[in-house]
Design a protein around this motif. Structure first.
Motif, mmCIF file in Angstrom:
data_model
loop_
_atom_site.group_PDB
_atom_site.id
_atom_site.type_symbol
_atom_site.label_atom_id
_atom_site.label_comp_id
_atom_site.label_asym_id
_atom_site.label_seq_id
_atom_site.Cartn_x
_atom_site.Cartn_y
_atom_site.Cartn_z
ATOM 1 N N SER A 121 0.832 -1.209 0.000
ATOM 2 C CA SER A 121 0.000 0.000 0.000
ATOM 3 C C SER A 121 0.862 1.253 0.000
ATOM 4 O O SER A 121 0.560 2.233 -0.698
ATOM 5 N N LEU A 122 1.938 1.227 0.767
ATOM 6 C CA LEU A 122 2.848 2.375 0.835
ATOM 7 C C LEU A 122 3.459 2.654 -0.533
ATOM 8 O O LEU A 122 3.493 3.808 -0.988
ATOM 9 N N VAL A 123 3.932 1.605 -1.197
ATOM 10 C CA VAL A 123 4.534 1.767 -2.526
ATOM 11 C C VAL A 123 3.479 2.251 -3.526
ATOM 12 O O VAL A 123 3.736 3.138 -4.347
ATOM 13 N N PHE A 124 2.300 1.683 -3.449
ATOM 14 C CA PHE A 124 1.215 2.093 -4.344
ATOM 15 C C PHE A 124 0.887 3.570 -4.155
ATOM 16 O O PHE A 124 0.762 4.322 -5.133
ATOM 17 N N ASN A 125 0.737 4.008 -2.914
ATOM 18 C CA ASN A 125 0.404 5.408 -2.644
ATOM 19 C C ASN A 125 1.484 6.346 -3.176
ATOM 20 O O ASN A 125 1.180 7.389 -3.767
ATOM 21 N N ALA A 126 2.733 5.960 -2.982
ATOM 22 C CA ALA A 126 3.835 6.806 -3.439
ATOM 23 C C ALA A 126 3.836 6.933 -4.958
ATOM 24 O O ALA A 126 3.945 8.041 -5.504
ATOM 25 N N GLN A 127 3.701 5.816 -5.662
ATOM 26 C CA GLN A 127 3.741 5.876 -7.123
ATOM 27 C C GLN A 127 2.526 6.608 -7.694
ATOM 28 O O GLN A 127 2.599 7.201 -8.761
ATOM 29 N N MET A 128 1.415 6.577 -6.953
ATOM 30 C CA MET A 128 0.209 7.264 -7.404
ATOM 31 C C MET A 128 0.439 8.778 -7.499
ATOM 32 O O MET A 128 0.001 9.437 -8.446
ATOM 33 N N TYR A 129 1.154 9.319 -6.524
ATOM 34 C CA TYR A 129 1.424 10.761 -6.536
ATOM 35 C C TYR A 129 2.545 11.112 -7.514
ATOM 36 O O TYR A 129 2.530 12.197 -8.114
ATOM 37 N N GLY A 173 -15.013 3.055 0.316
ATOM 38 C CA GLY A 173 -14.410 3.325 1.617
ATOM 39 C C GLY A 173 -14.062 2.084 2.412
ATOM 40 O O GLY A 173 -13.254 2.137 3.351
ATOM 41 N N VAL A 174 -14.647 0.945 2.066
ATOM 42 C CA VAL A 174 -14.307 -0.314 2.742
ATOM 43 C C VAL A 174 -12.846 -0.670 2.468
ATOM 44 O O VAL A 174 -12.150 -1.214 3.332
ATOM 45 N N PHE A 175 -12.380 -0.353 1.289
ATOM 46 C CA PHE A 175 -11.041 -0.757 0.854
ATOM 47 C C PHE A 175 -10.014 0.374 0.941
ATOM 48 O O PHE A 175 -8.827 0.127 1.096
ATOM 49 N N TRP A 176 -10.494 1.600 0.812
ATOM 50 C CA TRP A 176 -9.599 2.767 0.739
ATOM 51 C C TRP A 176 -10.133 3.797 1.728
ATOM 52 O O TRP A 176 -10.939 4.648 1.384
ATOM 53 N N PRO A 177 -9.735 3.710 3.001
ATOM 54 C CA PRO A 177 -10.302 4.598 4.017
ATOM 55 C C PRO A 177 -9.876 6.048 3.847
ATOM 56 O O PRO A 177 -8.956 6.365 3.089
ATOM 57 N N LYS A 178 -10.586 6.896 4.577
ATOM 58 C CA LYS A 178 -10.344 8.337 4.482
ATOM 59 C C LYS A 178 -8.924 8.701 4.898
ATOM 60 O O LYS A 178 -8.295 9.571 4.311
ATOM 61 N N ARG A 179 -8.420 8.039 5.914
ATOM 62 C CA ARG A 179 -7.068 8.329 6.402
ATOM 63 C C ARG A 179 -6.264 7.035 6.497
ATOM 64 O O ARG A 179 -6.821 5.949 6.575
ATOM 65 N N GLY A 180 -4.952 7.204 6.513
ATOM 66 C CA GLY A 180 -4.071 6.051 6.678
ATOM 67 C C GLY A 180 -3.508 5.554 5.359
ATOM 68 O O GLY A 180 -3.960 5.920 4.281
ATOM 69 N N ILE A 181 -2.525 4.686 5.453
ATOM 70 C CA ILE A 181 -1.799 4.169 4.296
ATOM 71 C C ILE A 181 -2.388 2.862 3.785
ATOM 72 O O ILE A 181 -2.412 2.612 2.582
ATOM 73 N N TYR A 182 -2.889 2.044 4.686
ATOM 74 C CA TYR A 182 -3.296 0.680 4.339
ATOM 75 C C TYR A 182 -4.456 0.667 3.357
ATOM 76 O O TYR A 182 -5.466 1.362 3.543
ATOM 77 N N ARG A 183 -4.325 -0.133 2.300
ATOM 78 C CA ARG A 183 -5.383 -0.352 1.314
ATOM 79 C C ARG A 183 -5.737 -1.841 1.312
ATOM 80 O O ARG A 183 -4.859 -2.691 1.196
ATOM 81 N N HIS A 184 -7.027 -2.141 1.426
ATOM 82 C CA HIS A 184 -7.479 -3.527 1.505
ATOM 83 C C HIS A 184 -7.690 -4.100 0.104
ATOM 84 O O HIS A 184 -8.224 -3.423 -0.779
#
Length: 245
Positions: free
Chosen positions: A10-18, A187-198
Motif C-alpha cells: 500500500s505504501l509503494v502504491f500510494n507513493a507511485q500514485m502521486y 471506503g471499505v477498501f480505501w479509508p479516508k485516512r491512513g496508508i493501508y489499502r485492503h
C-alpha cells in the motif's frame, strides 16, 4: 506478516500514485493549456493508471456498474474515499465536480480541475454558499458535461450516517436536468485516512436516473433512499466477501 506485506504494498502504491500525478501533469501541460479536451484526456489517463495499478499492486479491483450517462445530467454520488472520485470521473466522458474551494490551490490537481470545468465552492453560511454555487454553475454551463456533486458534502465512512445537503436538490431544480444517483463501497477498501489499502473489489454503481421536475422534498428523499440503500448493500457484500476469504 500478511498485514505487514499488504501495508508495504500500500505504501509503494500510494507513493507511485502521486509520482504518476506529477508525471502526467507535466506531460499533458501543453495539451491541457491548448484545449479542455487535453485536460480531460490527462485526467482520464490518471484515473486509468490508478485503477490499473491498484489491481496488480494491492489486489484492489475497480468495477463500474449500471448505465453510465453520456448526456448532460447531474450526478449525485456517495463519497467515501479518493477512490470513488477516480472511478466516477474515469467512467464519465466529460465529468466536472463541485469541489471544495481550497482544492483549486492544490498543485496539479487544482489546475487540471479548473481546466476541466470543476466549480470551486467555499464553505460558509449555507444560504450564501448555495447562491454562489448556483451562480457559478450557471456561468459554467457553456462547458458541457456531467456535473458531479457529493450530496453529503464530504467523505463519509462506511456505516456512518450523515445528512444529505439541500444544495443537491437546489442544483437539480435550477439545472432542470435528470439526476443520476451513484452508490459505492470504496471506503471499505480505501479509508479516508491512513496508508493501508485492503484488497477486494471496489464498486461504483450508477443507479436509475431520477427524471427532471420532481419537487424538492420528494427528490431529496428519493435520492437519499436510493444511494444509501444500494451503498449499504455493496458494503455488506464487500464485508461478507472479506470474511469468506
Amino acid at each position: 506478516m500478511k498485514y505487514a506485506v499488504q501495508w508495504l504494498r500500500s505504501l509503494v502504491f500510494n507513493a507511485q500514485m502521486y509520482v504518476a500525478m506529477l508525471v502526467i501533469g507535466v506531460l499533458w501541460t501543453i495539451p491541457a493549456l491548448v484545449s479542455r479536451r487535453g485536460a480531460i484526456s490527462a485526467c482520464h489517463a490518471y484515473c486509468d493508471w490508478v485503477t490499473w495499478t491498484a489491481g496488480w499492486m494491492i489486489g484492489l479491483k475497480c468495477e463500474v456498474r449500471g448505465e453510465v450517462p453520456t448526456d448532460e445530467v447531474l450526478i449525485a454520488a456517495k463519497h467515501q474515499s479518493f477512490l470513488d472520485v477516480i472511478m466516477i470521473y474515469g467512467a464519465l466522458p466529460r465529468g466536472k465536480f463541485i469541489m471544495k474551494d481550497i482544492l483549486k490551490y492544490a498543485p496539479i490537481l487544482g489546475q487540471f480541475g479548473l481546466r476541466i470545468g470543476c466549480i470551486p465552492v467555499k464553505r460558509g453560511k449555507r444560504g450564501h454558499a448555495i447562491k454562489k454555487m448556483v451562480a457559478d454553475v450557471a456561468a459554467g454551463r457553456a462547458l458541457p458535461g456531467q456535473l458531479i456533486i457529493y450530496s453529503q458534502g464530504t467523505r463519509v465512512a462506511p456505516g456512518v450516517k450523515a445528512p444529505y445537503k439541500v444544495g443537491t436538490g437546489v442544483l437539480y431544480q435550477e439545472l432542470g436536468q435528470d439526476c443520476v444517483p451513484v452508490a459505492t463501497n470504496a471506503g471499505v477498501f480505501w479509508p479516508k485516512r491512513g496508508i493501508y489499502r485492503h484488497p477486494g473489489v471496489a464498486v461504483v454503481d450508477f443507479l436509475p436516473r431520477i427524471p427532471a421536475g420532481m419537487p424538492l422534498k420528494p427528490f431529496m428523499q428519493h435520492l437519499e433512499e436510493a444511494v444509501e440503500t444500494r451503498s449499504d448493500a455493496l458494503i455488506r457484500d464487500a464485508q461478507y466477501r472479506a470474511l469468506a476469504t
